[in-house]
Design a protein around this motif. Structure first.
Motif, short mmCIF file in Angstrom:
data_model
loop_
_atom_site.label_atom_id
_atom_site.label_comp_id
_atom_site.label_asym_id
_atom_site.label_seq_id
_atom_site.Cartn_x
_atom_site.Cartn_y
_atom_site.Cartn_z
N GLY A 2 25.88 41.69 42.41
CA GLY A 2 26.57 40.78 43.31
C GLY A 2 27.75 40.11 42.64
N GLY A 3 27.64 39.86 41.35
CA GLY A 3 28.75 39.27 40.62
C GLY A 3 29.91 40.23 40.51
N ASP A 4 29.60 41.51 40.37
CA ASP A 4 30.64 42.53 40.27
C ASP A 4 31.44 42.63 41.56
OD1 ASP A 4 28.48 43.52 41.69
OD2 ASP A 4 28.00 45.09 40.23
N VAL A 5 30.73 42.76 42.68
CA VAL A 5 31.41 42.86 43.97
C VAL A 5 32.19 41.59 44.28
CG1 VAL A 5 31.04 43.02 46.46
CG2 VAL A 5 29.80 44.56 44.92
N SER A 6 31.60 40.44 43.98
CA SER A 6 32.29 39.17 44.23
C SER A 6 33.59 39.09 43.44
CB SER A 6 31.38 38.00 43.86
OG SER A 6 30.19 38.01 44.63
N THR A 7 33.55 39.55 42.19
CA THR A 7 34.75 39.52 41.35
C THR A 7 35.89 40.31 41.98
OG1 THR A 7 33.46 39.28 39.31
CG2 THR A 7 35.70 40.15 39.09
N ILE A 8 35.60 41.54 42.41
CA ILE A 8 36.67 42.39 42.89
C ILE A 8 37.14 41.99 44.29
CG2 ILE A 8 35.31 44.23 43.96
CD1 ILE A 8 38.40 44.57 41.65
N VAL A 9 36.25 41.47 45.11
CA VAL A 9 36.68 41.00 46.43
C VAL A 9 37.63 39.82 46.29
CG1 VAL A 9 35.93 39.88 48.57
CG2 VAL A 9 34.68 41.87 47.70
N TYR A 10 37.25 38.85 45.46
CA TYR A 10 38.13 37.69 45.26
C TYR A 10 39.44 38.12 44.62
CZ TYR A 10 35.05 33.90 46.72
OH TYR A 10 34.30 33.02 47.46
N PHE A 11 39.38 39.03 43.66
CA PHE A 11 40.61 39.51 43.03
C PHE A 11 41.55 40.12 44.06
CE2 PHE A 11 42.77 43.42 41.59
CZ PHE A 11 43.76 42.85 40.82
N TRP A 12 41.04 41.00 44.90
CA TRP A 12 41.90 41.70 45.84
C TRP A 12 42.48 40.75 46.89
CZ3 TRP A 12 44.83 45.49 45.48
CH2 TRP A 12 45.28 46.24 46.56
N GLU A 13 41.71 39.74 47.25
CA GLU A 13 42.21 38.78 48.23
C GLU A 13 43.21 37.80 47.61
OE1 GLU A 13 38.59 38.71 51.48
OE2 GLU A 13 38.74 37.04 50.07
N GLU A 14 43.17 37.65 46.30
CA GLU A 14 44.06 36.71 45.62
C GLU A 14 45.24 37.41 44.93
OE1 GLU A 14 40.58 33.40 44.50
OE2 GLU A 14 41.21 34.91 43.02
N TYR A 15 45.21 38.71 44.84
CA TYR A 15 46.19 39.45 44.06
C TYR A 15 47.61 39.26 44.59
CZ TYR A 15 48.38 43.33 41.55
OH TYR A 15 49.20 44.10 40.74
N ALA A 16 48.53 38.93 43.69
CA ALA A 16 49.93 38.69 44.04
C ALA A 16 50.68 40.02 44.04
CB ALA A 16 50.56 37.71 43.05
N PHE A 17 50.41 40.84 45.04
CA PHE A 17 50.89 42.22 45.05
C PHE A 17 52.40 42.35 45.19
CE2 PHE A 17 49.95 41.02 49.38
CZ PHE A 17 51.05 41.47 50.09
N LEU A 18 53.10 41.26 45.52
CA LEU A 18 54.55 41.31 45.70
C LEU A 18 55.29 40.38 44.73
CD1 LEU A 18 56.34 42.95 47.62
CD2 LEU A 18 56.44 40.95 49.13
N ASP A 19 54.57 39.81 43.79
CA ASP A 19 55.15 38.88 42.82
C ASP A 19 54.76 39.37 41.43
OD1 ASP A 19 55.54 36.73 41.00
OD2 ASP A 19 55.38 35.26 42.61
N ASP A 20 55.69 40.00 40.74
CA ASP A 20 55.33 40.65 39.48
C ASP A 20 54.93 39.67 38.39
OD1 ASP A 20 58.08 39.84 39.42
OD2 ASP A 20 58.42 41.12 37.68
N GLN A 21 55.49 38.47 38.40
CA GLN A 21 55.14 37.51 37.36
C GLN A 21 53.72 36.96 37.55
OE1 GLN A 21 58.31 34.61 37.27
NE2 GLN A 21 59.84 36.09 36.62
N LYS A 22 53.38 36.62 38.78
CA LYS A 22 52.03 36.15 39.05
C LYS A 22 51.02 37.28 38.87
CE LYS A 22 53.14 32.37 42.22
NZ LYS A 22 52.98 31.83 43.60
N ALA A 23 51.40 38.48 39.30
CA ALA A 23 50.51 39.62 39.15
C ALA A 23 50.25 39.91 37.68
CB ALA A 23 51.11 40.85 39.82
#
Length: 257
Positions: free
Chosen positions: A97-118
């Motif tokens: 559950g910790g593994d899935v939680s990590t990647i779900v939060y990452f994908w929802e928070e990922y700055a896919f259009l901002d290279d510096q934040k990413a």
């Protein structure tokens, strides 16, 4: 007629539809030839389909299981993060559950259009055993920016915000019962909002992407190591009311309250 900011948001999402769905496969937001690190043969179709998934799952003898679907089943509750660091939620456990939680939060928070934040996020979550992986992902962010008329480096266009919502996951262990390296498919939607708060009338819906994660140095890290990459599997298409999706391992997620 939509204003220029709304058109820019739509153009951005259209470009994402091409780059993140039509040409992107496991491991995140770059084309399979890049994600593989050193092997162009690692690319494949991004969207899970029945033809890519292998043998059809055997039918259960239990009538209740035979009628089960992701929509009917109990949802997977994500762990509650305990903190924030480098633009990502933190504090997920090593337990299932910790593994899935990590990647779900990452994908929802990922700055896919901002290279510096990413860059900040990726330096935090990419495994040290995947040298160059973060650079490849940042390169794809910059290519995406250029494809929609932005400078290679910079932030999200002013007045536009994006939100990503993961609908369901399919997690499988790549290392047997210990579960220390897993592959997770994500089904998600992505929306944009313009400066006047107007909603996205044509969001990206029902998109799929997969990641490889390993437990390392007290947290779950994403990786593209060849020894795990070759063990990846391709999910059947996620459909909320499909028994086949349920049998393939898709589970809807519920964020912690």
């Amino acid at each position: 007629m939509r204003d220029s900011k709304t058109r820019k948001a739509r153009l951005t999402l259209t470009a994402l539809g091409v780059l993140l769905v039509g040409a992107v496969v496991g491991g995140g937001v770059v084309a399979g030839t890049t994600l593989g690190g050193d092997d162009g043969s690692k690319g494949a179709s991004a969207s899970p389909t029945p033809s890519a998934a292998g043998p059809t799952p055997s039918q259960p003898t239990d009538p209740q299981q035979a009628a089960m679907t992701p929509e009917k089943a109990r949802k997977l509750t994500l762990e509650t993060p305990t903190g924030q660091k480098n633009g990502l939620s933190t504090g997920f456990s090593e337990a299932p559950g910790g593994d899935v939680s990590t990647i779900v939060y990452f994908w929802e928070e990922y700055a896919f259009l901002d290279d510096q934040k990413a860059r900040q996020q990726l330096d935090s979550i990419v495994s040290p055993d995947a040298p160059g992986y973060a650079d490849e992902l940042i390169s794809e962010v910059r290519k995406l920016r250029e494809s929609i008329g932005l400078a290679p480096s910079g932030g999200t266009p002013a007045g536009i915000t994006f939100s990503t919502s993961v609908n369901a996951v399919r997690a499988t262990s790549l290392t047997g019962t210990d579960g220390k390296v897993i592959q997770v498919w994500l089904n998600y939607d992505r929306y944009s909002t313009n400066a006047d708060g107007g909603p996205d009338k044509d969001p990206l819906k029902d998109q799929d992407v997969d990641f490889l994660l390993k437990w390392q140095k007290g947290g779950w890290k994403i990786t593209n190591e060849s020894r795990y990459w070759k063990k990846r599997s391709f999910a059947r298409a996620y459909v909320a009311d499909s028994h086949v999706s349920w049998m393939d391992g898709w589970r809807q997620v519920r964020h912690a309250d």
